[in-house]
Design a protein around this motif. Structure first.
Motif, PDB file in Angstrom:
ATOM      1  N   SER A  20      68.735 -59.322 -31.265  1.00 30.91           N
ATOM      2  CA  SER A  20      68.241 -59.142 -32.635  1.00 30.91           C
ATOM      3  C   SER A  20      66.853 -58.513 -32.657  1.00 30.91           C
ATOM      4  N   PHE A  21      66.681 -57.588 -33.589  1.00 31.92           N
ATOM      5  CA  PHE A  21      65.408 -56.877 -33.760  1.00 31.92           C
ATOM      6  C   PHE A  21      65.146 -56.687 -35.250  1.00 31.92           C
ATOM      7  N   ASP A  22      63.910 -56.401 -35.571  1.00 24.89           N
ATOM      8  CA  ASP A  22      63.611 -56.035 -36.955  1.00 24.89           C
ATOM      9  C   ASP A  22      64.247 -54.686 -37.292  1.00 24.89           C
ATOM     10  N   VAL A  23      64.111 -53.725 -36.382  1.00 27.17           N
ATOM     11  CA  VAL A  23      64.608 -52.364 -36.621  1.00 27.17           C
ATOM     12  C   VAL A  23      65.347 -51.861 -35.384  1.00 27.17           C
ATOM     13  N   CYS A  24      66.469 -51.233 -35.621  1.00 25.77           N
ATOM     14  CA  CYS A  24      67.208 -50.558 -34.554  1.00 25.77           C
ATOM     15  C   CYS A  24      67.223 -49.067 -34.844  1.00 25.77           C
ATOM     16  N   VAL A  25      66.758 -48.273 -33.881  1.00 27.08           N
ATOM     17  CA  VAL A  25      66.783 -46.815 -33.975  1.00 27.08           C
ATOM     18  C   VAL A  25      67.918 -46.315 -33.091  1.00 27.08           C
ATOM     19  N   TYR A  26      68.867 -45.596 -33.678  1.00 28.61           N
ATOM     20  CA  TYR A  26      69.969 -45.054 -32.890  1.00 28.61           C
ATOM     21  C   TYR A  26      69.683 -43.586 -32.580  1.00 28.61           C
ATOM     22  N   GLY A  27      69.422 -43.309 -31.319  1.00 26.47           N
ATOM     23  CA  GLY A  27      69.126 -41.940 -30.884  1.00 26.47           C
ATOM     24  C   GLY A  27      67.674 -41.775 -30.519  1.00 26.47           C
ATOM     25  N   ALA A  28      67.395 -41.526 -29.220  1.00 29.03           N
ATOM     26  CA  ALA A  28      66.023 -41.340 -28.750  1.00 29.03           C
ATOM     27  C   ALA A  28      65.615 -39.876 -28.811  1.00 29.03           C
ATOM     28  N   GLU A  79      70.075 -45.247 -26.864  1.00 29.20           N
ATOM     29  CA  GLU A  79      70.192 -43.844 -26.484  1.00 29.20           C
ATOM     30  C   GLU A  79      71.411 -43.632 -25.580  1.00 29.20           C
ATOM     31  N   PRO A  80      72.350 -42.767 -25.973  1.00 30.75           N
ATOM     32  CA  PRO A  80      73.547 -42.533 -25.158  1.00 30.75           C
ATOM     33  C   PRO A  80      73.271 -41.914 -23.787  1.00 30.75           C
ATOM     34  N   SER A  81      72.196 -41.172 -23.639  1.00 29.39           N
ATOM     35  CA  SER A  81      71.904 -40.514 -22.364  1.00 29.39           C
ATOM     36  C   SER A  81      70.977 -41.386 -21.520  1.00 29.39           C
ATOM     37  N   ARG A  82      70.428 -40.803 -20.460  1.00 36.50           N
ATOM     38  CA  ARG A  82      69.455 -41.496 -19.610  1.00 36.50           C
ATOM     39  C   ARG A  82      68.034 -41.033 -19.877  1.00 36.50           C
ATOM     40  N   TRP A  83      67.830 -40.242 -20.943  1.00 41.06           N
ATOM     41  CA  TRP A  83      66.546 -39.600 -21.129  1.00 41.06           C
ATOM     42  C   TRP A  83      66.046 -39.737 -22.566  1.00 41.06           C
ATOM     43  N   LEU A  84      64.739 -39.658 -22.712  1.00 39.53           N
ATOM     44  CA  LEU A  84      64.102 -39.740 -24.017  1.00 39.53           C
ATOM     45  C   LEU A  84      63.777 -38.347 -24.552  1.00 39.53           C
ATOM     46  N   GLY A  85      63.849 -38.198 -25.875  1.00 39.89           N
ATOM     47  CA  GLY A  85      63.327 -37.010 -26.536  1.00 39.89           C
ATOM     48  C   GLY A  85      64.347 -36.060 -27.120  1.00 39.89           C
ATOM     49  N   GLY A  86      65.626 -36.158 -26.723  1.00 41.32           N
ATOM     50  CA  GLY A  86      66.596 -35.183 -27.212  1.00 41.32           C
ATOM     51  C   GLY A  86      66.197 -33.790 -26.769  1.00 41.32           C
ATOM     52  N   MET A  87      66.184 -32.841 -27.696  1.00 43.39           N
ATOM     53  CA  MET A  87      65.762 -31.477 -27.357  1.00 43.39           C
ATOM     54  C   MET A  87      64.269 -31.407 -27.039  1.00 43.39           C
ATOM     55  N   LEU A 147      55.496 -38.454 -21.550  1.00 47.56           N
ATOM     56  CA  LEU A 147      54.723 -38.979 -22.677  1.00 47.56           C
ATOM     57  C   LEU A 147      55.534 -40.014 -23.447  1.00 47.56           C
ATOM     58  N   TYR A 148      56.794 -39.721 -23.715  1.00 44.88           N
ATOM     59  CA  TYR A 148      57.623 -40.646 -24.494  1.00 44.88           C
ATOM     60  C   TYR A 148      57.858 -41.949 -23.733  1.00 44.88           C
ATOM     61  N   THR A 149      58.081 -41.838 -22.436  1.00 43.47           N
ATOM     62  CA  THR A 149      58.263 -43.045 -21.621  1.00 43.47           C
ATOM     63  C   THR A 149      56.996 -43.892 -21.630  1.00 43.47           C
ATOM     64  N   LYS A 150      55.861 -43.245 -21.492  1.00 40.90           N
ATOM     65  CA  LYS A 150      54.575 -43.951 -21.511  1.00 40.90           C
ATOM     66  C   LYS A 150      54.346 -44.641 -22.849  1.00 40.90           C
TER      67      LYS A 150
END
Length: 538
Positions: free
Chosen positions: A31-39, A61-69, A104-107
Motif C-alpha cells: 500500500s502507498f499513497d500514490v502509485c505511478v505506472y510507468g517510469a 516499470e515494465p522494463s529494467r530502466w528508468l526514464g522511458g525515452m 540522475l533518475y536512479t540517484k
C-alpha cells in the motif's frame, strides 16, 4: 507475510522473483499513497513531486530502466520554445547523454525514497465505483535486447494498492483498464474542426512494382507493404505515426555489430532490391515546416538515428498499426519486427549483389555505439512509441489550442510549444507503385502569426468524474491526434507529470476526487516550483 516497505532501486532477477513470490503467497497488496505506472520522464517527475511533499509513492516499470525515452534513446531534447519550459523538465533532461539521465533518475529515486518495482506490468485493475482500489501486476522481464516478453514469467505476481494512481505509460494501459474513455488513430477534420486532421495525401510515390509477380495484383503484395486503401484527405482512420529506435550510430573500430536476425529472409527486402535494380531514388522525402510549403527532406535509411519521411527509413511506416491497443504478445512482436528489420536490412545491404557499393560500404562500416546501451547489446531499451491511446475527457486539446484560438484557459498547469510534428503512417500499393502515406508535418506552427506557446489545461489530464476519481493521465492525455503530435515531446510530458504529482497530493490533502481540487492552490504550488503556466512572450 506482507512485504516490508523498505526501498530498493534495483533488484537482481533472483531477488525480484523472490519478492514476487512472497507477495503472491498471501495475496495482500503493498500500500502507498500514490502509485505511478510507468517510469517515463513524466513518471519520474510525478513521483518526485509526490515524494518531496512527504507522501509515499511507488513507480511500477515494465522494463529494467528508468526514464522511458529520456535515457532510452533521445539525443537532442525537443524543447520547442525553451523559454516556455520550467520546473523539473529543466532538471531532468540532458541533451545527448542518455547514460547521465538514467544515472540522475536512479540517484533521485534513491535520495527521495521512491520505491521502484521493475519488470512488472499491468494485469488488471480493481475498482470500486469510480475509484481504483488496487492493480495486479505480472512479472515479465524484457529480453536481452530490451523487448517486452510476449508472455509473463509469473501471472499476478504482485498487488499494489494506492489512494491515487497516475498513468505515465506511453500506452495508457492503466487508463484503459480503469474504464476511462479513450481513442487512438487520426480523427477526421470535422471531429474538432481541425484543418490538418485526418488522412493526408501520399507523401511520396516511388516507381516500384508492389506485387509479388510484377504487374499482377492477384499475386499479392510484396513483404513490408500493408493492405491499405486510402479513404480520402481529412477522413478518420486508426493509423498511428511510425515508431522507431533512437540509437547512436558508430563507425569506430569498437562499434557493436548490428548482427543479423535468425530468421533472415532476403525476400523481405524485395522492394529495395527492385529499387536498386531500377535506380529508383528511394531516399526521396518531403516535409512541411511552414503551412502549405513542402520541401525536400531526404531519408537516411538504417544509417539515420531517427525516422525518415521517406521509403528509405530505419522503420516501416504502418508496421505498428496494432500496437496502441495490442496485448503484450502483439507489442512484443512489433517491437522485435522493428529490431529485425534493421538487422536484416544491414545484412541485406552487406550481402546482396544488387546493392550499390556506397550502401554496401556503409553497412560494413556501421554499428552501434558502445557505452550507452551495453546491457542490451547496444540497442536502445525503449521503443519510440510516439503516440498510442489518448484520453477523451471534458477538455480535449486540439489544433485550436496550437493556433491560439482556444480562448482563455483558466486551469493552466503548464505550457506546450513544439508545433505539429508527425511521421508517415503507411507503406502501401498505389496504382501499381509504392507510396508512403502522410507524415509531412515537421515542427509546423499552424498559425504563422502565433508563436505556438499554449496552455495545458488541468481538465486534459483528469478523466471524466463519472469514470474515475483517483486517476491522473499526464502522458496519454485528452487531446486530438493533431494536438498530440505537438504535446508528445518529453519536456511537455514531464511538465504534465510534475503537475499530476502535485495534483495527486492536493487531492489527498483535501480528501476530494482529483477533479475537485482547488485549482488556484495547485497553480500557486506549481509556480512556486518554477513551473510556467502562463506566457508573456519571454
Amino acid at each position: 507475510m506482507k512485504l516490508p516497505r523498505r526501498h530498493f532501486i534495483a533488484l537482481s532477477g533472483t531477488a525480484l522473483l523472490g519478492a514476487a513470490l512472497r507477495a503472491q503467497s498471501d495475496n495482500s497488496p503493498e500500500s502507498f499513497d500514490v502509485c505511478v505506472y510507468g517510469a517515463t520522464g513524466s513518471g519520474i517527475a510525478a513521483a518526485i513531486s509526490v515524494a518531496e511533499q512527504g507522501f509515499s509513492v511507488v513507480i511500477v516499470e515494465p522494463s529494467r530502466w528508468l526514464g522511458g525515452m529520456s535515457g532510452g534513446g533521445l539525443h537532442r531534447i525537443d524543447w520547442g520554445t525553451k523559454a516556455s519550459v520550467g520546473g523539473l523538465a529543466l532538471k531532468l533532461l540532458i541533451d545527448d547523454d542518455n547514460v547521465a539521465m538514467r544515472k540522475l533518475y536512479t540517484k533521485l529515486c534513491a535520495e527521495k525514497n521512491i520505491k521502484v518495482i521493475y519488470e512488472h506490468r499491468l494485469n488488471k485493475v480493481v475498482k470500486e465505483n469510480t475509484r481504483i482500489q488496487s492493480i495486479t501486476l505480472d512479472l515479465a522481464p524484457p529480453d536481452s535486447l530490451g523487448a517486452p516478453a510476449a508472455q509473463a514469467k509469473q501471472v499476478e505476481a504482485r498487488r499494489i494498492a494506492a489512494r491515487v494512481f497516475i498513468d505515465c505509460s506511453y500506452e495508457g494501459d492503466l487508463m484503459a483498464q480503469a474504464g476511462v474513455s479513450h481513442t487512438y488513430g487520426r480523427e477526421s477534420q470535422d471531429t474538432y474542426d481541425e484543418s490538418y486532421a485526418g488522412e493526408r495525401p501520399a507523401l511520396v510515390t516511388y516507381d516500384i512494382d508492389p506485387y509479388n509477380t510484377p504487374g499482377k495484383p492477384s499475386s499479392g503484395l510484396l513483404p513490408l507493404l500493408q493492405d491499405y486503401q486510402p479513404k480520402g484527405t481529412g477522413k478518420a482512420d486508426k493509423l498511428t505515426m511510425a515508431y522507431c529506435f533512437r540509437w547512436k550510430i558508430s563507425r569506430q573500430p569498437d562499434r557493436i555489430p548490428f548482427g543479423s536476425p535468425e530468421n533472415y529472409d532476403p525476400r523481405q527486402y524485395e522492394i529495395f532490391r527492385r529499387a536498386f535494380k531500377n535506380n529508383i531514388k528511394i531516399n526521396a522525402g518531403l516535409k512541411m515546416r511552414h503551412p502549405g510549403k513542402l520541401e525536400d527532406y531526404p531519408g537516411g535509411g538504417v544509417f539515420n538515428e531517427n525516422s525518415s519521411r521517406s521509403l528509405w527509413a530505419q522503420s516501416v511506416a504502418g508496421s505498428n498499426q496494432e500496437y496502441p491497443t495490442g496485448d503484450w504478445a502483439t507489442r512484443s512482436k512489433i517491437w522485435k519486427f522493428h529490431q529485425d528489420f534493421v538487422r536484416g536490412m544491414v545484412h541485406f545491404l552487406r550481402t546482396d549483389e544488387v546493392v550499390p557499393e556506397i550502401y554496401k560500404k556503409l553497412a560494413n562500416e556501421t554499428g552501434l555505439t558502445p557505452g550507452i546501451f551495453d546491457e542490451t547489446a547496444g540497442w536502445p531499451h525503449q521503443f519510440y512509441v510516439r503516440e498510442a491511446r489518448r484520453m477523451q475527457s471534458t477538455y480535449v486539446i486540439t489544433q485550436k489550442d496550437l493556433e491560439g484560438r482556444a480562448g482563455t484557459i483558466s486551469d493552466s498547469i503548464g505550457l506546450g510549444s513544439y508545433g505539429i510534428d508527425d511521421w508517415p503512417y503507411a507503406t502501401y500499393a498505389d496504382q501499381g507503385k509504392i507510396s508512403i502515406g502522410g507524415g509531412e508535418f515537421s515542427i509546423l506552427k499552424p498559425n504563422p502569426s502565433f508563436d505556438g506557446v499554449h496552455a495545458l489545461p488541468y481538465r486534459a489530464i483528469v478523466p471524466k468524474v463519472e469514470e474515475c476519481t483517483n486517476l491522473l493521465v499526464p502522458v496519454c492525455c485528452s487531446a486530438s491526434h493533431i494536438a498530440m503530435t505537438s504535446i508528445r515531446m518529453e519536456p511537455v510530458w514531464i511538465i504534465l507529470g510534475q503537475s499530476a504529482g502535485h495534483a495527486a497530493v492536493q487531492a489527498l490533502r483535501e480528501k476530494v476526487p482529483v477533479q475537485k481540487i482547488t485549482l488556484t492552490d495547485l497553480q500557486k504550488t506549481l509556480v512556486a516550483q518554477d513551473q510556467k503556466i502562463s506566457w508573456t512572450g519571454k
